[in-house]
Design a protein around this motif. Sequence first.
Motif, PDB file in Angstrom:
ATOM      1  N   ILE A  21       0.803  -1.299  -0.078  1.00 15.23           N
ATOM      2  CA  ILE A  21      -0.174   0.035  -0.095  1.00 15.23           C
ATOM      3  C   ILE A  21       0.731   1.299  -0.061  1.00 15.23           C
ATOM      4  O   ILE A  21       2.186   1.104   0.400  1.00 15.23           O
ATOM      5  N   TYR A  33      -4.361  15.894   4.724  1.00 18.11           N
ATOM      6  CA  TYR A  33      -5.407  14.804   4.762  1.00 18.11           C
ATOM      7  C   TYR A  33      -4.882  13.633   3.995  1.00 18.11           C
ATOM      8  O   TYR A  33      -4.229  13.604   3.008  1.00 18.11           O
ATOM      9  N   LEU A  35      -4.479   9.367   3.427  1.00 16.71           N
ATOM     10  CA  LEU A  35      -5.242   8.071   3.367  1.00 16.71           C
ATOM     11  C   LEU A  35      -4.222   6.825   2.925  1.00 16.71           C
ATOM     12  O   LEU A  35      -3.498   7.004   2.003  1.00 16.71           O
ATOM     13  N   PRO A  36      -4.518   5.642   3.386  1.00 19.70           N
ATOM     14  CA  PRO A  36      -3.907   4.651   2.907  1.00 19.70           C
ATOM     15  C   PRO A  36      -4.607   4.190   1.425  1.00 19.70           C
ATOM     16  O   PRO A  36      -5.937   4.306   1.500  1.00 19.70           O
ATOM     17  N   MET A  37      -3.694   3.736   0.495  1.00 18.90           N
ATOM     18  CA  MET A  37      -4.439   3.377  -0.880  1.00 18.90           C
ATOM     19  C   MET A  37      -3.552   2.277  -1.533  1.00 18.90           C
ATOM     20  O   MET A  37      -2.530   2.145  -1.254  1.00 18.90           O
ATOM     21  N   ASN A  38      -4.264   1.632  -2.252  1.00 20.60           N
ATOM     22  CA  ASN A  38      -3.492   0.643  -3.363  1.00 20.60           C
ATOM     23  C   ASN A  38      -2.982   1.344  -4.346  1.00 20.60           C
ATOM     24  O   ASN A  38      -3.499   2.474  -4.582  1.00 20.60           O
ATOM     25  N   HIS A  49      -6.725   4.516  -7.660  1.00 20.95           N
ATOM     26  CA  HIS A  49      -8.106   4.452  -8.131  1.00 20.95           C
ATOM     27  C   HIS A  49      -9.023   4.519  -7.077  1.00 20.95           C
ATOM     28  O   HIS A  49      -8.629   4.275  -6.100  1.00 20.95           O
ATOM     29  N   SER A  50     -10.262   4.882  -7.301  1.00 16.88           N
ATOM     30  CA  SER A  50     -11.105   5.083  -5.998  1.00 16.88           C
ATOM     31  C   SER A  50     -12.673   5.513  -6.738  1.00 16.88           C
ATOM     32  O   SER A  50     -12.977   5.418  -7.866  1.00 16.88           O
ATOM     33  N   ALA A  51     -13.336   5.529  -5.737  1.00 14.06           N
ATOM     34  CA  ALA A  51     -14.766   5.878  -6.108  1.00 14.06           C
ATOM     35  C   ALA A  51     -14.673   7.334  -6.834  1.00 14.06           C
ATOM     36  O   ALA A  51     -13.729   8.261  -6.593  1.00 14.06           O
ATOM     37  N   GLU A  53     -16.496  10.055  -6.284  1.00 15.10           N
ATOM     38  CA  GLU A  53     -16.657  10.905  -5.400  1.00 15.10           C
ATOM     39  C   GLU A  53     -16.346  10.646  -3.786  1.00 15.10           C
ATOM     40  O   GLU A  53     -16.083   9.586  -3.393  1.00 15.10           O
ATOM     41  N   GLY A  54     -16.268  11.496  -2.950  1.00 14.57           N
ATOM     42  CA  GLY A  54     -15.798  11.513  -1.552  1.00 14.57           C
ATOM     43  C   GLY A  54     -14.978  12.671  -1.219  1.00 14.57           C
ATOM     44  O   GLY A  54     -14.668  13.462  -2.200  1.00 14.57           O
ATOM     45  N   ARG A  55     -14.636  12.603  -0.038  1.00 13.29           N
ATOM     46  CA  ARG A  55     -13.695  13.878   0.487  1.00 13.29           C
ATOM     47  C   ARG A  55     -12.437  14.069  -0.207  1.00 13.29           C
ATOM     48  O   ARG A  55     -12.359  15.181  -0.626  1.00 13.29           O
ATOM     49  N   ILE A  56     -11.905  12.799  -0.559  1.00 10.63           N
ATOM     50  CA  ILE A  56     -10.442  13.280  -1.209  1.00 10.63           C
ATOM     51  C   ILE A  56     -10.503  13.678  -2.573  1.00 10.63           C
ATOM     52  O   ILE A  56      -9.551  14.634  -3.011  1.00 10.63           O
TER      53      ILE A  56
HETATM   54  C1  LIG Z   1      -5.202  -0.722   3.150  1.00 13.83           C
HETATM   55  C2  LIG Z   1      -6.056   0.128   2.365  1.00 13.83           C
HETATM   56  C3  LIG Z   1      -6.106   0.379   1.013  1.00 13.83           C
HETATM   57  C4  LIG Z   1      -7.110   1.285   0.535  1.00 13.83           C
HETATM   58  N1  LIG Z   1      -6.944   1.241  -0.869  1.00 13.83           N
HETATM   59  C5  LIG Z   1      -7.754   2.038  -1.528  1.00 13.83           C
HETATM   60  C6  LIG Z   1      -7.867   2.165  -2.867  1.00 13.83           C
HETATM   61  O1  LIG Z   1      -7.059   1.887  -3.761  1.00 13.83           O
HETATM   62  N2  LIG Z   1      -8.689   3.196  -3.397  1.00 13.83           N
HETATM   63  C7  LIG Z   1      -9.709   3.794  -2.482  1.00 13.83           C
HETATM   64  O2  LIG Z   1     -10.440   4.868  -2.951  1.00 13.83           O
HETATM   65  N3  LIG Z   1      -9.852   3.764  -1.391  1.00 13.83           N
HETATM   66  C8  LIG Z   1      -8.874   2.680  -0.683  1.00 13.83           C
HETATM   67  N4  LIG Z   1      -8.804   2.629   0.725  1.00 13.83           N
HETATM   68  C9  LIG Z   1      -9.788   3.424   1.354  1.00 13.83           C
HETATM   69  C10 LIG Z   1      -9.364   5.145   1.581  1.00 13.83           C
HETATM   70  O3  LIG Z   1      -8.405   5.154   2.789  1.00 13.83           O
HETATM   71  C11 LIG Z   1     -10.498   6.012   1.752  1.00 13.83           C
HETATM   72  O4  LIG Z   1     -11.163   5.598   3.072  1.00 13.83           O
HETATM   73  C12 LIG Z   1     -11.397   6.109   0.526  1.00 13.83           C
HETATM   74  O5  LIG Z   1     -10.584   6.470  -0.511  1.00 13.83           O
HETATM   75  C13 LIG Z   1     -12.243   7.096   0.819  1.00 13.83           C
HETATM   76  O6  LIG Z   1     -11.699   8.267   1.114  1.00 13.83           O
HETATM   77  P1  LIG Z   1     -12.369   9.701   1.335  1.00 13.83           P
HETATM   78  O7  LIG Z   1     -11.764  10.777   1.704  1.00 13.83           O
HETATM   79  O8  LIG Z   1     -13.257   9.854  -0.247  1.00 13.83           O
HETATM   80  O9  LIG Z   1     -13.732   9.204   2.377  1.00 13.83           O
HETATM   81  P2  LIG Z   1     -14.945   9.928   2.700  1.00 13.83           P
HETATM   82  O10 LIG Z   1     -15.903   8.625   2.876  1.00 13.83           O
HETATM   83  O11 LIG Z   1     -15.368  11.083   1.817  1.00 13.83           O
HETATM   84  O12 LIG Z   1     -14.575  10.288   3.995  1.00 13.83           O
HETATM   85  C14 LIG Z   1     -15.438  10.733   5.145  1.00 13.83           C
HETATM   86  C15 LIG Z   1     -14.589  10.942   6.448  1.00 13.83           C
HETATM   87  O13 LIG Z   1     -14.132   9.407   6.823  1.00 13.83           O
HETATM   88  C16 LIG Z   1     -12.719   9.364   7.483  1.00 13.83           C
HETATM   89  N5  LIG Z   1     -12.093   8.326   6.534  1.00 13.83           N
HETATM   90  C17 LIG Z   1     -12.063   8.208   5.192  1.00 13.83           C
HETATM   91  N6  LIG Z   1     -11.106   7.179   4.975  1.00 13.83           N
HETATM   92  C18 LIG Z   1     -10.462   6.844   6.105  1.00 13.83           C
HETATM   93  C19 LIG Z   1      -9.642   5.861   6.180  1.00 13.83           C
HETATM   94  N7  LIG Z   1      -9.021   5.061   5.546  1.00 13.83           N
HETATM   95  N8  LIG Z   1      -9.402   5.628   7.778  1.00 13.83           N
HETATM   96  C20 LIG Z   1      -9.853   6.264   8.605  1.00 13.83           C
HETATM   97  N9  LIG Z   1     -10.783   7.333   8.350  1.00 13.83           N
HETATM   98  C21 LIG Z   1     -11.260   7.762   6.927  1.00 13.83           C
HETATM   99  C22 LIG Z   1     -12.367  10.933   7.165  1.00 13.83           C
HETATM  100  O14 LIG Z   1     -12.578  11.614   8.453  1.00 13.83           O
HETATM  101  C23 LIG Z   1     -13.169  11.427   6.411  1.00 13.83           C
HETATM  102  O15 LIG Z   1     -13.292  12.842   6.416  1.00 13.83           O
HETATM  103  C24 LIG Z   1      -7.774   1.773   1.207  1.00 13.83           C
HETATM  104  C25 LIG Z   1      -7.902   1.827   2.555  1.00 13.83           C
HETATM  105  C26 LIG Z   1      -6.962   0.684   3.187  1.00 13.83           C
HETATM  106  C27 LIG Z   1      -7.076   0.630   4.954  1.00 13.83           C
END
Ligand SMILES: Cc1cc2nc3c(=O)[nH]c(=O)nc-3n(C[C@H](O)[C@H](O)[C@H](O)COP(=O)(O)OP(=O)(O)OC[C@H]3O[C@@H](n4cnc5c(N)ncnc54)[C@H](O)[C@@H]3O)c2cc1C
Length: 167
Positions: A21, A33, A35-38, A49-51, A53-56
């Motif tokens: 990751i 801000y 986040l862990p991601m693949n 890659h991601s959804a 929509e979302g915060r990020i």
């Molecule tokens: C090992 C691993 C790999 C991942 N790989 C991917 C990937 O390849 N693509 C992908 O889209 N996502 C992945 N995720 C999830 C990613 O970390 C985010 O949760 C996701 O992208 C949504 O982010 P957002 O800002 O749009 O979330 P939203 O749902 O809009 O965020 C709302 C709130 O949730 C909280 N939040 C969001 N994500 C996390 C988190 N991971 N941990 C704690 N709190 C959180 C924050 O406080 C944020 O303000 C992975 C997670 C893990 C643990």
Amino acid sequence: MKTVQHFDKDRIEGIIRKCDICFVGVVDGDMPYVLPMNFGYKDNVIYLHSAPEGRIIDILNKNRNICVSFSTDNELVFQHPEVACSYRMKSKSVVAWGKVQFQEDFERKEEALNIIMQQYSDKEFKYSGPAIRNVKIWEIPVDKITCKEFGAPHEKYQGDDSVKRTF
Ligand SMILES: Cc1cc2nc3c(=O)[nH]c(=O)nc-3n(C[C@H](O)[C@H](O)[C@H](O)COP(=O)(O)OP(=O)(O)OC[C@H]3O[C@@H](n4cnc5c(N)ncnc54)[C@H](O)[C@@H]3O)c2cc1C
């Protein structure tokens, strides 16, 4: 053991290749801000890659600057089990910076998904049309990259010009 900085591209890419990751840092106003991601990596470009929509995504729509960090071969070592300051974490770590570009082209999105999957599997994959259309593909051409190895053995990089001892 020492900390060394690596400059050799193949060595840096080899470290990225071993990670499962990454941690993606973006700038939300004056607040980071992270986040862990693949991910996938090919030819100096990081693929995520991601959804759609979302915060990020909201954050990136205002500011495309991004910092991605990777770390692998993490191992806790110590000289004496009772002495806290003799404990060290051996690790190889890469930090990369760039600007996210969202890829909209169908074929290039499919290519990016393959690059991401190649990080995790040797299998070939097929994706449905909706799967490709509904996923957000991020491409990050790397503008700057640095690499450090923590806990490198003293002798290992003796005389290697692509390595600099940092402290
Ligand atoms: C090992 C691993 C790999 C991942 N790989 C991917 C990937 O390849 N693509 C992908 O889209 N996502 C992945 N995720 C999830 C990613 O970390 C985010 O949760 C996701 O992208 C949504 O982010 P957002 O800002 O749009 O979330 P939203 O749902 O809009 O965020 C709302 C709130 O949730 C909280 N939040 C969001 N994500 C996390 C988190 N991971 N941990 C704690 N709190 C959180 C924050 O406080 C944020 O303000 C992975 C997670 C893990 C643990």
